[in-house]
Structures are given as structure tokens and as C-alpha cells.
Design an enzyme around this catalytic site. Structure first.
Site, short mmCIF file in Angstrom:
data_model
loop_
_atom_site.label_atom_id
_atom_site.label_comp_id
_atom_site.label_asym_id
_atom_site.label_seq_id
_atom_site.Cartn_x
_atom_site.Cartn_y
_atom_site.Cartn_z
N GLU A 80 149.89 52.68 86.12
CA GLU A 80 149.79 51.25 85.83
C GLU A 80 151.00 50.49 86.36
O GLU A 80 150.87 49.35 86.82
CB GLU A 80 149.67 51.05 84.31
CG GLU A 80 149.56 49.62 83.86
CD GLU A 80 148.21 48.97 84.16
OE1 GLU A 80 148.02 47.81 83.78
OE2 GLU A 80 147.35 49.63 84.79
N ASP A 92 149.91 36.94 88.36
CA ASP A 92 149.22 37.32 89.59
C ASP A 92 148.22 36.31 90.13
O ASP A 92 148.37 35.79 91.24
CB ASP A 92 148.54 38.69 89.40
CG ASP A 92 147.73 38.78 88.10
OD1 ASP A 92 147.63 37.79 87.36
OD2 ASP A 92 147.20 39.87 87.82
N GLU A 150 139.53 35.42 80.27
CA GLU A 150 138.70 36.62 80.39
C GLU A 150 137.22 36.27 80.37
O GLU A 150 136.42 36.86 81.12
CB GLU A 150 139.03 37.61 79.27
CG GLU A 150 140.44 38.15 79.28
CD GLU A 150 140.71 39.09 80.44
OE1 GLU A 150 139.78 39.38 81.23
OE2 GLU A 150 141.87 39.53 80.59
N GLU A 188 142.67 46.70 92.14
CA GLU A 188 143.46 45.85 93.04
C GLU A 188 143.73 46.51 94.40
O GLU A 188 143.69 45.84 95.44
CB GLU A 188 144.78 45.46 92.38
CG GLU A 188 144.64 44.45 91.26
CD GLU A 188 144.15 45.07 89.96
OE1 GLU A 188 143.60 44.34 89.11
OE2 GLU A 188 144.30 46.31 89.79
N THR A 234 138.71 36.35 90.67
CA THR A 234 139.65 37.43 90.38
C THR A 234 138.99 38.59 89.64
O THR A 234 139.65 39.59 89.37
CB THR A 234 140.88 36.90 89.62
OG1 THR A 234 141.95 37.83 89.71
CG2 THR A 234 140.53 36.62 88.16
#
Length: 624
Positions: A485, A357, A212, A526, A613
Site C-alpha cells: 500500500e 491525488d 465515494e 492505479e 477516478t
């Protein structure tokens, strides 16, 4: 898959005989015949005689209109009439018409669903882009008023909260978005905070997550460095805020501390948690690291090595991917956990949602970042990506019933276990990644013209468009127009009634299942990310239209009047209950991708940048 011919061979079978070459004499004679048949008055002999007189009269006028001294041979020795008119001029072929396009190619040339082309300068899209900019300003104003310096804003409570280590994550995540939007006042505010406070925060804070912190803070600093003109002779989107070297120096300090996650581990697989003020690291409580997390820091560390001249960052990060290359896989697919102690995968759970992912995303993006085919040292990444996408198509892709939406499911117990028709919203990164991997950032038309698309690329591009439709329908099926979600899909082996999205008019209301625990929306990026990439590559304006529809739903249901936007607890009810949290990625990703979707293709072109990302654009390496 589509029953139409593969894109690369359509023209071979398409009849284009109408425009075969014809001799000048044949063109001339056919022109006279055509003229005589189209004029009724020329059917009599007198009419024909008048036509001939008219024709030769015009020819004589043309010849005499030039100076006499231009007669004779021209500079190349070719015979001309008086006046310099070549014999071929009278027998010249009519202007060649554009080649007739096949139906599929015609759709390729027309960028919208109704066949019209909308330019980037269209005032409608300029106005919509301005609306996104105003939304970003509103989000920032709430953060600045109530949470400046905190990681995240709680817009309803009007206060800040630190959930990402206390490094002011929203400031750094939003910085390059403000640069791209040309919001100099916000660039100045955010840049000033970074220069004044961030280095001290890094030296004093405790535990942070390697992944993160890398994608949000390190990635944000590196993108700000580049976009503010850090690499001379490249891009410079702002002239306010700190000098680029400030961003670079803070990035190096942070990365030096994060490197302990790699150097403390007994294997090439890093620990997931870092104590910043100690420059130490340790494994997660369960011992295992997330596969996506350890394999999704390479873009950032590679770029830092490139601009700092110190290879240590790239060396440590790339060891992870080189190590994963050696591990056994299931048709290129990998479990979502990996052990730093042993270096082996843990468990058999295979999915492209959370914890899986961005592993697949970074395989292709790191290869592109390093110059793709220009750098043979990274060819293995492209090979791993291609193998994995074959595995996705073979093992994870199914169709829903009754309407046949294409979706990507999961294998919680490996390839020999039962298939789960569960698809996280996170999986909606995949359409964009598939399209990017197919054309390498070029438009589909350009890639076809240059014969750059393999059969594998065409398969992946088709899957990208099918999955993008499904991701959009996850929005359409709900009462709010915002996606949950997680969604499940009706299949022949899986059905569950009474859990629809609340929009009974959706034709896919019976295909998509939304369970009570999965109905929240976190302002995720996304889907709009994939819409942006697919619009850039296909030029089909339906992706813009869909993005605008999603933006309007965000405006209607998540905007907080006092400033900021908030997550929702349940997208299937109107009015929805609000969750009181604005994720950093709403400013760093969601609004950035929407802004770029409605804007000019020359801003952050996909063949010159890769997005990490967290949507921070980093330049693609070019051989000098």
C-alpha cells in the site's frame, strides 16, 4: 531527465541527406553505373554491348505492346511514345525508400522492447484478454452467490458487508465493466438489480460519503447510461438490461440528494457527508473536507447536466474548482484538507497520495471533458494543472539510491518542512495522468507528427514513463509480485535497513523500503491504470507485459476458489496472509484497465472518453 534531444527537435539535427531530391537523368545514369559495377561480366566491351542490346530490346517490346491508336498527345497535351508511354516513364525515379529514422524515432515506431510490433489482433493478447474476462466472471460469481446487493464481498467468509452506505456499490461499479467485456449475462443481472432495488435503497439509506458515492454509484450509472446507448447516434455496447433512461432517472434522483452537500455549505466547498433519505448534509467530525474529495466530483456532475439538460449539477460542482483557483498555493500544489466553513485550506500537508491525488487528476480531465481548447471558459483548469506539475517536478520528485528510481514524495509540513520519501500506491495514478495531459489522448507518434507537444508536455511524458517504471518495481520487489500500500525510498537523507520486499533478486531491493504497517495490498488499480494509458499512448508493449505479470500475481495469490478475489495482509511473505475483502474497485477498475490494456485501441479511445477516478468512462464534449 533524459540527455537525448527533446522529441520535437530531434529531426532538425538528424542527418537525412541520403534521401535528398535527385534529377531523373542523374537517377538513370547512376543506375547504369551501379549496374555496371555490380556485374563482373559487364567489365568487358562485349558484355557492355550485350547489356545495351538487352536494355533497348526490352524498351521496344514495351512500346509495341500498346495499341497504335494510343500514340500522339495525351489528354493533357504531354508528349508520349507510341503505346502511351511517357518519356519520363523510362527515366522514372526508383521507388522512394521510407525516410531513415533516427534511433529515438525508430524506438517510437516499434512498439515493443525488442523492436517488433504486436497488433491488437495478436492471438496471445486476445487469449490474455480472455483470461481477464474469466477473472471478472469469477469475481462476480462469488459476489452474486454470497453478497448480492451488499456493497462488498468477503470472499473467505462468503458473506457481504455494507461499508459504503448500502447502495450495492459492487453492482454499480462492475456494471460498465461487464458492458465493455460483452458479458451480457452479468449486464442483465446487474442491470436488473439496479432497476429493481437501487432507487428504493437511495430513498431509504442514511449517511454516505459525497465523494465515494459520486465516483462509484453516480459515475457507474452515468457510464452505464452512455454505454447502453443513452445518447443516440453514439456508442451502444449492450442490448440487454434496462433501457438507458432507467439509469439516467436513478442518477438524477441520487444527484439531487447529493447536491445538499453543496447547498448546505456556507462556502463553495461542500460538506463531505450526506443523509440520503433526508437530502441533508453535514461536515465531517473534524470539520474539514478532503481536497481531493471536493474537487473530484466535477466530471460526473458535468456530464449529468449535459444529458439531463439541467445545469444545476454542473454549476454547483464547478464552483469548487473556481474557488480553489483563487486560493494561495505552493507552486500549484495544495494542502490535502479544506474547510467548508471558511473556504480556506487547512494545514500544510502536501501529497499526491490519499486525500490529494484526484484533485490533480480532475484538473486536466475536466478540461479535456469540456472540449479542452474548444472551450476557453475552462482554460484556467489547464493552467492550474501545468503549474501543479511544475511544482511536482520541483518539490516532490527525487531519485532513490543506489539505483536511481524516480519517485514522488511528500511535504507533511509544507514546502519549508522536511521532505518525506514516502509514496502511496495511490500515487501511481500519476504516470497515466501525466501522459494523458501531454498528448490529450492521442498517441505519442500522432502528437509528434502534428507538432502538438510543448516542451512542458515532453517533460511530463518523460516523468510519466520514469514513474511508471517505479510503480512496476514496487511490485517486482516483493515476494508475491504484488505492491504494498505504501513504500519508502532510500535517499541520501533517509535510510532504513532490513525492510525490503522479500524478493532478493530484484535490482531495486535496496532502494525500496516497506514498513510492516504498509505491507498490505487491496487489489488497487492505479498501476495498471497507468500501464493502460501509457501503452495506448506510446505503443510500447512492455506495459502490456508488465500488466500481464501483475495479473498473474493476482491470480496466484488473491483468487478464492469458491468465488471472488481477496486483499492481502503482507505481500512480502509467501504464502501471504489473506485479509478477506474484495474491494468494489477490483471489478470496477483493476480488471477493467487490464482488459482494455490487452485489447483493441478502438474500445473506449482516449481522445473521445475520460475515465473518472473510479474508471467509469464518460464521453468528451464535442462542439456541434
Amino acid at each position: 531527465m533524459s540527455k537525448s534531444l527533446p522529441y520535437s527537435v530531434k529531426d532538425i539535427h538528424y542527418d537525412n541527406a541520403k534521401f535528398r531530391h535527385r534529377s531523373p537523368l542523374k537517377v538513370f545514369s547512376q543506375s547504369l553505373l551501379t549496374l555496371s559495377t555490380k556485374r563482373n561480366y559487364a567489365s568487358c566491351s562485349t558484355g557492355k554491348f550485350l547489356i545495351l542490346i538487352l536494355f533497348f530490346g526490352v524498351a521496344c517490346l514495351m512500346l509495341m505492346s500498346k495499341s497504335p491508336n494510343e500514340s500522339g498527345l495525351n489528354e493533357k497535351g504531354k508528349v508520349t511514345f507510341v503505346g502511351g508511354l511517357r518519356l519520363g516513364g523510362l527515366l522514372r525515379k526508383p521507388p522512394r525508400l521510407p525516410p531513415r529514422l533516427s534511433p529515438d524515432e525508430g524506438q517510437l515506431r516499434g512498439s515493443s522492447t525488442n523492436g517488433s510490433t504486436i497488433s491488437n489482433s495478436d492471438p496471445k493478447w486476445a487469449a490474455r484478454q480472455q483470461s481477464v474476462k474469466e477473472a471478472f466472471d469469477h469475481a462476480w460469481s462469488g459476489y452474486r452467490k454470497y453478497a448480492m446487493g451488499y456493497d462488498e464481498l468477503m470472499p473467505i467468509s462468503q458473506k457481504g458487508v455494507d461499508g459504503l452506505g448500502g447502495l450495492g456499490a459492487t453492482v454499480v461499479d462492475a456494471l460498465d465493466t461487464a458492458m465493455i467485456m460483452g458479458l451480457d449475462n452479468i449486464v442483465s443481472e446487474a442491470g436488473s438489480w439496479v432497476e429493481t432495488h437501487l432507487l428504493e435503497r437511495i430513498s431509504q439509506k442514511g449517511q454516505v460519503n459525497l465523494f465515494e458515492t459520486t465516483i462509484r454509484v453516480l459515475g457507474g450509472l452515468l457510464s452505464a447510461y452512455h454505454l447502453s446507448g443513452g445518447e443516440q447516434g453514439t456508442v451502444n455496447m449492450t442490448h440487454v438490461g434496462p433501457k438507458p433512461v432507467i439509469y439516467l432517472n436513478i442518477a438524477k434522483d441520487l444527484a439531487d440528494r447529493l447536491l445538499s452537500a453543496f447547498t448546505s455549505s456556507p462556502t463553495p466547498v461542500p460538506f463531505c457527508d450526506v443523509i440520503l433519505h433526508e437530502s441533508t448534509a453535514h461536515p465531517a467530525p473534524g470539520g474539514a473536507s478532503s481536497t481531493a474529495e471536493v474537487a473530484s466530483v466535477q466530471l460526473e456532475f458535468n456530464y449529468l447536466s449535459s444529458i439531463s439538460g439541467d445545469p444545476k449539477y454542473s454549476t454547483e460542482a464547478m464552483k469548487v474548482l473556481a474557488h480553489i483557483k483563487t486560493l494561495p498555493k505552493t507552486e500549484g500544489l495544495v494542502p490535502i484538507y479544506i474547510s467548508p466553513q471558511t473556504g480556506d485550506f487547512v494545514g500544510e500537508n502536501i501529497r499526491l497520495g490519499s486525500r490529494g491525488d484526484s484533485y490533480y487528476e480532475y484538473l486536466i480531465k475536466v478540461w479535456l471533458q469540456q472540449g479542452a481548447k474548444l472551450n476557453s471558459n475552462f482554460t484556467y483548469l489547464h493552467d492550474m494543472y501545468i503549474e501543479a506539475m511544475k511544482g511536482v517536478r520541483h518539490l516532490l520528485v527525487q531519485n532513490s539510491i543506489p539505483k536511481g528510481l524516480v519517485f514522488v514524495g511528500e511535504l507533511p509540513y509544507g514546502s519549508k518542512g522536511e521532505f518525506s520519501p514516502k509514496m502511496d500506491h495511490l500515487v501511481c495514478f500519476l504516470p497515466g495522468t501525466l501522459a494523458l495531459g501531454a498528448t490529450k489522448g492521442l498517441t505519442k507518434e500522432q502528437a509528434l507528427k502534428e507538432n502538438l507537444l510543448s516542451f512542458e508536455d515532453l517533460e511530463n511524458l518523460k516523468l510519466a514513463e520514469d514513474l511508471a517504471k517505479t510503480c512496476f518495481e514496487m511490485y517486482e520487489v516483493t515476494a508475491t509480485g504484488l505492491a504494498p500500500e505504501i513504500a519508502y525510498f532510500h535517499t541520501k537523507d533517509y535510510t532504513e535497513d532490513g525492510l525490503d520486499g522479500g524478493n532478493k533478486s530484484s535490482m531495486y531491493a535496496n532502494d525500496i523500503i516497506i514498513k510492516p504497517a504498509d505491507r498490505h495490498n487491496l487489489l488497487r488499480p492505479e498501476t495498471v491504470e497507468s500501464l493502460f494509458v501509457l501503452y495506448r499512448i506510446t505503443k510500447d508493449t512492455k506495459y502490456r507485459d508488465q500488466g500481464w505479470q501483475i495479473f498473474e500475481a493476482f491470480e496466484k495469490y488473491t483468487k478464492v476458489k469458491s468465488g471472488g478475489y481477496t486483499s492481502l495482509d503482507d505481500v512480502t511473505e509467501v504464502p501471504p496472509h489473506r485479509r478477506d475483502k474484495m474491494e468494489t474497485f477490483f471489478l470496477g477498475e483493476t480488471l477493467k484497465y487490464l482488459y482494455l490494456l490487452f485489447g483493441d485501441d478502438s474500445v473506449i479511445p482516449l481522445d473521445k472518453f475520460v475515465f473518472n477516478t473510479e474508471a467509469h468512462p464518460l464521453p468528451i464534449r464535442r462542439n456541434t
